[in-house]
Design a protein around this motif. Structure first.
Motif, PDB file in Angstrom:
ATOM      1  N   LEU A  66       1.019   1.137 -10.554  1.00 41.27           N
ATOM      2  CA  LEU A  66       0.265   1.810  -9.504  1.00 41.27           C
ATOM      3  C   LEU A  66      -1.210   1.491  -9.721  1.00 41.27           C
ATOM      4  CD1 LEU A  66       0.342   3.804  -7.096  1.00 41.27           C
ATOM      5  CD2 LEU A  66       0.000   5.644  -8.752  1.00 41.27           C
ATOM      6  N   LEU A  67      -1.830   0.876  -8.711  1.00 36.95           N
ATOM      7  CA  LEU A  67      -3.214   0.409  -8.844  1.00 36.95           C
ATOM      8  C   LEU A  67      -4.147   1.257  -7.993  1.00 36.95           C
ATOM      9  CD1 LEU A  67      -2.558  -3.438  -8.459  1.00 36.95           C
ATOM     10  CD2 LEU A  67      -2.445  -2.057 -10.545  1.00 36.95           C
ATOM     11  N   ASP A  68      -5.395   1.397  -8.464  1.00 31.05           N
ATOM     12  CA  ASP A  68      -6.387   2.073  -7.634  1.00 31.05           C
ATOM     13  C   ASP A  68      -7.045   1.053  -6.696  1.00 31.05           C
ATOM     14  OD1 ASP A  68      -8.186   0.625  -9.145  1.00 31.05           O
ATOM     15  OD2 ASP A  68      -8.824   2.328 -10.366  1.00 31.05           O
ATOM     16  N   LYS A  69      -8.044   1.478  -5.943  1.00 33.15           N
ATOM     17  CA  LYS A  69      -8.686   0.585  -4.965  1.00 33.15           C
ATOM     18  C   LYS A  69      -9.351  -0.617  -5.621  1.00 33.15           C
ATOM     19  CE  LYS A  69      -9.498   4.132  -1.446  1.00 33.15           C
ATOM     20  NZ  LYS A  69     -10.503   4.877  -0.651  1.00 33.15           N
ATOM     21  N   PRO A  90       0.829  -1.212   0.000  1.00 27.94           N
ATOM     22  CA  PRO A  90       0.000   0.000   0.000  1.00 27.94           C
ATOM     23  C   PRO A  90       0.860   1.257   0.000  1.00 27.94           C
ATOM     24  CG  PRO A  90      -0.005  -1.055   2.166  1.00 27.94           C
ATOM     25  CD  PRO A  90       0.704  -1.991   1.242  1.00 27.94           C
ATOM     26  N   VAL A  91       0.397   2.259  -0.743  1.00 30.99           N
ATOM     27  CA  VAL A  91       1.131   3.520  -0.830  1.00 30.99           C
ATOM     28  C   VAL A  91       1.231   4.181   0.539  1.00 30.99           C
ATOM     29  CG1 VAL A  91       1.087   5.833  -1.859  1.00 30.99           C
ATOM     30  CG2 VAL A  91       0.472   3.855  -3.236  1.00 30.99           C
ATOM     31  N   SER A  92       0.251   3.946   1.378  1.00 29.00           N
ATOM     32  CA  SER A  92       0.230   4.590   2.701  1.00 29.00           C
ATOM     33  C   SER A  92       1.411   4.172   3.577  1.00 29.00           C
ATOM     34  CB  SER A  92      -1.083   4.270   3.428  1.00 29.00           C
ATOM     35  OG  SER A  92      -1.237   2.861   3.559  1.00 29.00           O
ATOM     36  N   GLU A  93       2.064   3.034   3.248  1.00 25.83           N
ATOM     37  CA  GLU A  93       3.213   2.600   4.039  1.00 25.83           C
ATOM     38  C   GLU A  93       4.468   3.409   3.731  1.00 25.83           C
ATOM     39  OE1 GLU A  93       3.959  -1.508   3.492  1.00 25.83           O
ATOM     40  OE2 GLU A  93       2.205  -2.199   4.637  1.00 25.83           O
ATOM     41  N   GLN A  94       4.471   4.088   2.613  1.00 25.46           N
ATOM     42  CA  GLN A  94       5.669   4.809   2.201  1.00 25.46           C
ATOM     43  C   GLN A  94       5.820   6.107   3.003  1.00 25.46           C
ATOM     44  OE1 GLN A  94       7.810   3.396   0.122  1.00 25.46           O
ATOM     45  NE2 GLN A  94       6.405   1.651   0.000  1.00 25.46           N
ATOM     46  N   LYS A  95       7.065   6.419   3.341  1.00 27.63           N
ATOM     47  CA  LYS A  95       7.328   7.615   4.150  1.00 27.63           C
ATOM     48  C   LYS A  95       7.241   8.896   3.326  1.00 27.63           C
ATOM     49  CE  LYS A  95      10.341   5.165   7.395  1.00 27.63           C
ATOM     50  NZ  LYS A  95      11.692   5.075   7.982  1.00 27.63           N
ATOM     51  N   SER A  96       7.570   8.812   2.049  1.00 26.73           N
ATOM     52  CA  SER A  96       7.550   9.995   1.188  1.00 26.73           C
ATOM     53  C   SER A  96       6.370   9.917   0.240  1.00 26.73           C
ATOM     54  CB  SER A  96       8.857  10.090   0.397  1.00 26.73           C
ATOM     55  OG  SER A  96       8.757  11.081  -0.606  1.00 26.73           O
ATOM     56  N   PRO A  97       5.701  11.033  -0.036  1.00 32.91           N
ATOM     57  CA  PRO A  97       4.553  10.996  -0.950  1.00 32.91           C
ATOM     58  C   PRO A  97       4.942  10.876  -2.416  1.00 32.91           C
ATOM     59  CG  PRO A  97       4.971  13.242  -0.234  1.00 32.91           C
ATOM     60  CD  PRO A  97       5.908  12.369   0.549  1.00 32.91           C
ATOM     61  N   ASP A  98       6.218  11.107  -2.754  1.00 37.90           N
ATOM     62  CA  ASP A  98       6.586  11.086  -4.169  1.00 37.90           C
ATOM     63  C   ASP A  98       7.792  10.204  -4.461  1.00 37.90           C
ATOM     64  OD1 ASP A  98       8.498  12.575  -2.953  1.00 37.90           O
ATOM     65  OD2 ASP A  98       8.162  14.406  -4.097  1.00 37.90           O
ATOM     66  N   SER A  99       8.264   9.459  -3.475  1.00 39.23           N
ATOM     67  CA  SER A  99       9.399   8.565  -3.706  1.00 39.23           C
ATOM     68  C   SER A  99       9.164   7.287  -2.917  1.00 39.23           C
ATOM     69  CB  SER A  99      10.708   9.229  -3.247  1.00 39.23           C
ATOM     70  OG  SER A  99      11.801   8.359  -3.433  1.00 39.23           O
ATOM     71  N   PHE A 100       9.166   6.147  -3.607  1.00 40.16           N
ATOM     72  CA  PHE A 100       8.840   4.869  -2.977  1.00 40.16           C
ATOM     73  C   PHE A 100      10.025   3.915  -3.052  1.00 40.16           C
ATOM     74  CE2 PHE A 100       5.026   6.516  -5.172  1.00 40.16           C
ATOM     75  CZ  PHE A 100       4.333   6.931  -4.046  1.00 40.16           C
ATOM     76  N   LYS A 126      -8.063  -2.271  -8.048  1.00 39.29           N
ATOM     77  CA  LYS A 126      -6.971  -3.049  -8.644  1.00 39.29           C
ATOM     78  C   LYS A 126      -6.776  -2.759 -10.130  1.00 39.29           C
ATOM     79  CE  LYS A 126      -6.227  -5.266  -4.768  1.00 39.29           C
ATOM     80  NZ  LYS A 126      -5.031  -5.001  -3.958  1.00 39.29           N
ATOM     81  N   SER A 127      -7.314  -1.648 -10.611  1.00 37.63           N
ATOM     82  CA  SER A 127      -7.076  -1.245 -11.995  1.00 37.63           C
ATOM     83  C   SER A 127      -5.794  -0.417 -12.061  1.00 37.63           C
ATOM     84  CB  SER A 127      -8.250  -0.424 -12.535  1.00 37.63           C
ATOM     85  OG  SER A 127      -9.425  -1.207 -12.559  1.00 37.63           O
ATOM     86  N   GLU A 128      -5.017  -0.634 -13.117  1.00 34.31           N
ATOM     87  CA  GLU A 128      -3.743   0.065 -13.237  1.00 34.31           C
ATOM     88  C   GLU A 128      -3.952   1.529 -13.615  1.00 34.31           C
ATOM     89  OE1 GLU A 128       0.249  -1.547 -14.974  1.00 34.31           O
ATOM     90  OE2 GLU A 128      -0.739  -0.450 -16.599  1.00 34.31           O
ATOM     91  N   ILE A 129      -3.348   2.426 -12.805  1.00 31.05           N
ATOM     92  CA  ILE A 129      -3.386   3.859 -13.102  1.00 31.05           C
ATOM     93  C   ILE A 129      -2.223   4.228 -14.019  1.00 31.05           C
ATOM     94  CG2 ILE A 129      -3.291   6.173 -12.089  1.00 31.05           C
ATOM     95  CD1 ILE A 129      -4.440   4.934  -9.531  1.00 31.05           C
ATOM     96  N   LEU A 130      -1.060   3.703 -13.706  1.00 31.63           N
ATOM     97  CA  LEU A 130       0.107   3.889 -14.566  1.00 31.63           C
ATOM     98  C   LEU A 130       1.094   2.779 -14.275  1.00 31.63           C
ATOM     99  CD1 LEU A 130       2.638   5.204 -12.705  1.00 31.63           C
ATOM    100  CD2 LEU A 130       1.150   7.171 -12.791  1.00 31.63           C
TER     101      LEU A 130
END
Length: 222
Positions: A33-36, A3-13, A38-42
Motif C-alpha cells: 500500500l503506497l502513499d501519494k 488506486p484505492v479509490s477504484e475499490q468498492k469496499s473501504p476495507d476489502s480489495f 509512492k512510499s510504502e505504508i505497509l
C-alpha cells in the motif's frame, strides 16, 4: 498499480491478475500500500500455486442444519467467548445454563469448570469434573488436578496429574504443578524430579530454575 479509490469496499480489495502466460509452479506475491509519494505504508507477502491441470475437481459441499434457538450450544458459544474476554462471572451464568441442559457433555463441563476455577470456586469445579475423570478426556484430569492443587488437596492432585501424564504424556505445565504438589507435601526428591523434567521440556522457566537451585543448596548444607 491500482488506486484505492477504484475499490468498492473501504476495507476489502480485489484485483484480478491474468495467469494464462505464467507457467505452472509455486509463486510468491508481494502486495504494498503506497502513499501519494509512492512510499510504502505497509506490505505483505504470500504464496500461491498455478496448477498444470486444466480443470480442478469441485470440492465437496458440506452443509448443516441450523440448531434450534433453545439449543444449549448457543449458550456454550456465548460462555466460551466471555471466558476469552476474562468475564468469568458472566461466562459462568451462560455455561451453567448450557450445562444444566446437557450435563453429559465433557466439553461443557470443562468450560464451566474453567470459569469456576477462575472464580476460585474449586469445590463446584471438582463436583462437575469428577464424573468425567475416567472417560479418557485429557483436559479433565489436568483441570481436576489443578483444582485439587489450588484447594490444597495435594494427594488427590497428584493422582490426577500422574494419571494425566501416564495416559497422555508429559507437558511442562502439568509437571510444574505436580512438582509443587510433592513439594507442599514435603517430598522434595519427587518435586525435584518433576521440575527437572519440566525444565527439560521448557528451559525458559527462570523462577523454577531459581527454586531448584535454592533447594539443591539447602540439601548440600543439610
Amino acid at each position: 498499480e491500482r488506486p484505492v479509490s477504484e475499490q468498492k469496499s473501504p476495507d476489502s480489495f480485489m484485483v484480478t491478475l491474468p495467469t494464462a502466460d505464467i507457467p505452472p509452479g509455486y509463486y510468491e506475491i508481494t502486495v504494498s500500500l503506497l502513499d501519494k509519494g509512492k512510499s510504502e505504508i505497509l506490505g505483505r507477502d504470500g504464496h500461491f500455486i498455478i496448477s498444470p491441470a486444466g480443470t480442478l475437481p469441485r470440492p465437496w459441499i458440506h452443509s448443516v442444519v441450523h440448531r434450534s434457538a433453545d439449543d444449549p450450544a448457543y449458550l456454550a458459544i456465548i460462555g466460551d467467548e466471555l471466558l476469552k474476554k476474562t468475564e468469568f462471572a458472566a461466562a459462568k451464568v451462560q455455561l451453567e445454563r448450557a450445562y444444566r441442559l446437557n450435563p453429559d457433555s465433557p466439553q461443557l463441563a470443562l468450560s464451566l469448570s474453567q470459569a469456576l476455577l477462575s472464580l476460585k470456586d474449586y469445590k463446584s469445579a471438582e463436583k462437575i469434573l469428577e464424573p468425567f475423570s475416567g472417560k479418557g478426556v485429557s483436559e479433565v484430569l489436568e483441570l481436576l488436578g489443578r483444582s485439587y492443587h489450588a484447594s490444597g488437596e495435594f494427594d488427590k492432585a497428584i493422582v490426577c496429574l500422574t494419571g494425566h501424564i501416564s495416559h497422555f504424556g508429559p507437558t511442562y505445565p502439568v509437571l510444574t504443578v505436580l512438582g509443587d504438589c510433592y513439594y507442599k507435601l514435603g517430598n522434595r526428591d519427587e518435586a525435584m524430579r518433576a521440575w527437572e523434567r519440566s525444565l527439560e521440556l521448557n528451559p525458559d522457566q527462570e523462577d523454577l530454575k531459581r527454586l531448584l537451585e535454592s533447594i539443591k543448596k539447602d540439601k548440600i548444607r543439610s
